[in-house]
Structure formats: C-alpha cells, structure tokens
Design a protein around this motif. Structure first.
Motif, PDB file in Angstrom:
ATOM      1  N   GLN A   1       0.863  -1.173   0.000  1.00 48.52           N
ATOM      2  CA  GLN A   1       0.000   0.000   0.000  1.00 48.52           C
ATOM      3  C   GLN A   1       0.903   1.228   0.000  1.00 48.52           C
ATOM      4  O   GLN A   1       1.759   1.385   0.880  1.00 48.52           O
ATOM      5  CB  GLN A   1      -0.910   0.009   1.233  1.00 48.52           C
ATOM      6  N   PHE A   2       0.733   2.081  -1.014  1.00 51.09           N
ATOM      7  CA  PHE A   2       1.561   3.263  -1.150  1.00 51.09           C
ATOM      8  C   PHE A   2       0.684   4.491  -1.343  1.00 51.09           C
ATOM      9  O   PHE A   2      -0.458   4.406  -1.801  1.00 51.09           O
ATOM     10  CB  PHE A   2       2.506   3.123  -2.362  1.00 51.09           C
ATOM     11  N   ARG A   3       1.272   5.638  -1.025  1.00 57.54           N
ATOM     12  CA  ARG A   3       0.592   6.918  -1.229  1.00 57.54           C
ATOM     13  C   ARG A   3       1.237   7.613  -2.420  1.00 57.54           C
ATOM     14  O   ARG A   3       2.452   7.709  -2.530  1.00 57.54           O
ATOM     15  CB  ARG A   3       0.691   7.778   0.023  1.00 57.54           C
TER      16      ARG A   3
ATOM     17  N   THR B   1      -4.453  13.211  -3.759  1.00 62.07           N
ATOM     18  CA  THR B   1      -3.619  12.294  -2.985  1.00 62.07           C
ATOM     19  C   THR B   1      -4.383  10.973  -2.858  1.00 62.07           C
ATOM     20  O   THR B   1      -5.539  10.944  -2.422  1.00 62.07           O
ATOM     21  CB  THR B   1      -3.311  12.846  -1.589  1.00 62.07           C
TER      22      THR B   1
ATOM     23  N   GLU C   1      -4.150   6.626  -1.873  1.00 61.89           N
ATOM     24  CA  GLU C   1      -3.463   5.440  -1.381  1.00 61.89           C
ATOM     25  C   GLU C   1      -3.830   4.288  -2.308  1.00 61.89           C
ATOM     26  O   GLU C   1      -5.008   4.080  -2.610  1.00 61.89           O
ATOM     27  CB  GLU C   1      -3.869   5.114   0.054  1.00 61.89           C
TER      28      GLU C   1
ATOM     29  N   HIS D   1      -7.723   4.580  -3.391  1.00 59.12           N
ATOM     30  CA  HIS D   1      -8.545   5.300  -2.413  1.00 59.12           C
ATOM     31  C   HIS D   1      -8.123   6.773  -2.412  1.00 59.12           C
ATOM     32  O   HIS D   1      -6.937   7.084  -2.251  1.00 59.12           O
ATOM     33  CB  HIS D   1      -8.338   4.730  -1.002  1.00 59.12           C
TER      34      HIS D   1
END
Length: 372
Positions: free
Chosen positions: A330-332, A344, A346, A365
C-alpha cells in the motif's frame, strides 16, 4: 550370433547326391559369391540350422527316409519364413503343386547343363534379397510399434478408407475394444464421436493437411475431452490424441473465475486498475476509475500509470521494486486527473494471474480530504 543381415549370403544345400553337392557348391560360390554348406543328411542339416542359422536352404525332393516337403516342414518349425528352394530332379505338376501349397519359396527342376546353377544362384539371390527387405520392414515396424506403445498419447493409424491399421494399448482402451482393433472401421470403434472424427479425419486425408481439434468422446467414466492431432501420409492417417478433460475443466473454472472477477472488478465502487508490473501500462480499468480520473475506460487502457503519477519516475520505480518484493503493498501517490486536478491517493496493490500473465491489481482510495 545371427548375422544374416550382413552382406554375405549363407546357403545350406541338402541332397543325397554328394557329387552334385560338390559341383553345385563350386558354381554357387563362384557365380554368386555365396558361402555354401552342404550335407547329404537331413538330421545333420537340421543340426546345422540349430547351431548356425543360414540365409537360404536349397533341398532335393527325393531323399532316403524323407522328402523335401517333410524337411521343409521341419525347417519352418525353426524359422517360419527363411527362403527354401526345392531343387529336384523329380519334377511333376503334382509335386510342384504340393511344394507351393506347403510354402516353398521357389521350385526349380534340375537340368543336365551347368547353366542350371546360374539360374539357381539368381533364384537364391532374389529370394534372400526379398526376405531381407521384408524382415527389415517388419523390424522397423516392430520398433515403431514398441515406441508407440511407450508414448503416453493414444495413437492409431488409418488407411485411406478410415480403417484401423494399428492402435496402441491406450487407443484400444479409449475405443473400448477388447481385442485387436486392426481392420475395424473408425466409425464403429468410436460411435459416440463418429461424425466429428470421420469428418475431420476425412478432411485431413482429402486436403492432405494436418488437423488439430478437441472433441468429446465416450470414456470409461463418462464422456471425456480429447485433443486430437491427425497427420496424413501416402498410406492414410496417423492420429494422436490425449485426454484433456482436466485441462478443459481447469480452463472452464478459470474462465468462470475470470468472469466473476471481471464482474466484481467492473462494477466495484472503488477505482480499480490492472497494471503491467514491468511496463506500467494500464491493461484495464473499471467504471469507478473512469469516473474518478475523468477519462473513459478506453482512454485509460491506452495510458501508462506514469501518465497519472506526479512523482518523479525514479521514485515510482523504487516503489515498484518494493512492491515486487512483497505480495501486497500500500503506497501513497499524487495522481493527476483529466482536468488537471491533483489528488492524494493510497493504492493497495497485489499481483493476480490473468490468463497467462501476472498483473498488478490496484485499488485506489482518494485520501485528499483526509489530509486536509
């Protein structure tokens, strides 16, 4: 050792006339280059055959205690197809008919002139050449059959009338044939798939081209799927087939799973992307992705994830490498929408198999408002 396949020809000549034997051996060795063994005794001749097989037997008809046909029978008990020439001075149509019925290779009457040995040499040479060629063909056929019995595929061959000329044990099992299937019509052996098999096999023969197809056929535990490959030649058709029921079932289950996945994927409320992990190409996008990014699904499928990411390419590459090292990441990121707005997000990613490929399944998301 039996070296009858070599170039030399070994002849056993049996006659109760020792002088004729000596004369004949001289001519045969000189005229034909044969290796000639002679004897006046039938029992000794049989002992010679038992000890050292020969390429051809030449025998008189009328001999003390026996005749040439009784000797022929004893020879055939030892070697069923060795060339046997009856070379006799007691000639008659009756004897000739009996000799032919008994399976003699050649029947030749003795003459007074020495030219008869030239004729005899020619008969020996022709009989041995034919016998060796037939034996070589049988040996090659036996080797081929042994090889075909070892292969895991079922195999059978057909003549041009679609009659079976050979079937290995696996093919016989599929055909549910208790005995030898040779000589049977294909339509009678596989009645449950007769129409499809006959049509495609006939197509391969008529158009002289290989065909491959899958067909449902009767099996021991119900209908099964087989993959069939048929290859035409001058004699007919060589047909290989293997059970692919398990593969078909796995393929159907995979297709069902993929359909369920596509249904969930396309209609899910979160934006979802399928991304090539190597190139970053967007392979698919659901309806929520189109609504979120402001591009149509077709436009998204023509784009690369780098067209959306605002991070520097080296940072994206670093994060991809990290994602490759783990199954779920999981990355932003900062993603740019079609109208230029930067959001922005995720991204939760996991590798999934799709057909023969492995793609990165990414759920997006929007967390812009969460960080405001």
């Amino acid at each position: 050792m039996d070296d009858r396949g070599s170039g030399s020809v070994r002849v056993l000549h049996v006659d109760d006339d020792a002088r004729l034997l000596e004369l004949a051996a001289t001519f045969l060795e000189r005229e034909g280059g044969f290796e000639v063994t002679t004897t006046t005794d039938v029992d000794e001749a049989l002992a010679i055959l038992d000890a050292d097989p020969v390429d051809c037997v030449v025998s008189d008809y009328d001999m003390p205690g026996t005749d040439g046909l009784a000797f022929l029978s004893a020879v055939r008990d030892r070697d069923g197809d060795i060339p046997f020439i009856l070379f006799t001075g007691k000639g008659s149509e009756e004897i000739a008919g009996e000799a032919i019925a008994a399976g003699v290779t050649e029947y030749l009457q003795k003459e007074s002139a020495t030219e008869q040995y030239t004729v005899l040499a020619n008969r020996i040479e022709n009989a041995v050449s034919k016998h060796r060629a037939e034996r070589a063909a049988r040996d090659a056929d036996e080797r081929r059959k042994r090889m075909l019995e070892r292969v895991t595929d079922a195999f059978f061959s057909l003549d041009r009338s679609l009659r079976v000329t050979y079937a290995n044990h696996r093919a016989a099992e599929w055909m549910a044939h208790d005995g030898d299937a040779e000589g049977e019509q294909l339509v009678d052996l596989v009645p449950g798939a007769a129409a499809a098999f006959v049509e495609r096999c006939r197509l391969a023969l008529d158009e002289r081209r290989a065909v491959t197809f899958e067909e449902r056929v009767p099996g021991g535990d119900g209908n099964r799927w087989v993959e069939v490959r048929a290859y035409p030649d001058d004699q007919g058709l060589s047909v290989y087939f293997r059970d692919v029921t398990g593969r078909k079932e796995r393929r159907r289950e995979l297709e069902r799973s993929e359909r369920r996945f596509r249904g969930i994927f396309l209609e899910h409320s979160n934006p979802m992307l399928l991304i090539d992990p190597e190139s970053g190409a967007i392979e698919n996008a659901n309806h929520a992705s189109a609504a979120f990014y402001g591009y149509s699904r077709a436009e998204l499928r023509s784009m690369n994830i780098d067209d959306i990411n605002t991070l520097p390419p080296e940072e994206v590459a670093r994060r991809r490498e990290q994602a490759d090292e783990r199954d779920r990441e999981q990355f932003r990121f900062e993603h740019t929408l079609a109208d230029g707005t930067v959001r922005t997000v995720e991204v939760f990613s996991s590798p999934v198999p799709v057909g023969d490929d492995t793609l990165l399944f990414s759920i997006v998301h929007d967390v812009t408002d969460r960080n405001a």
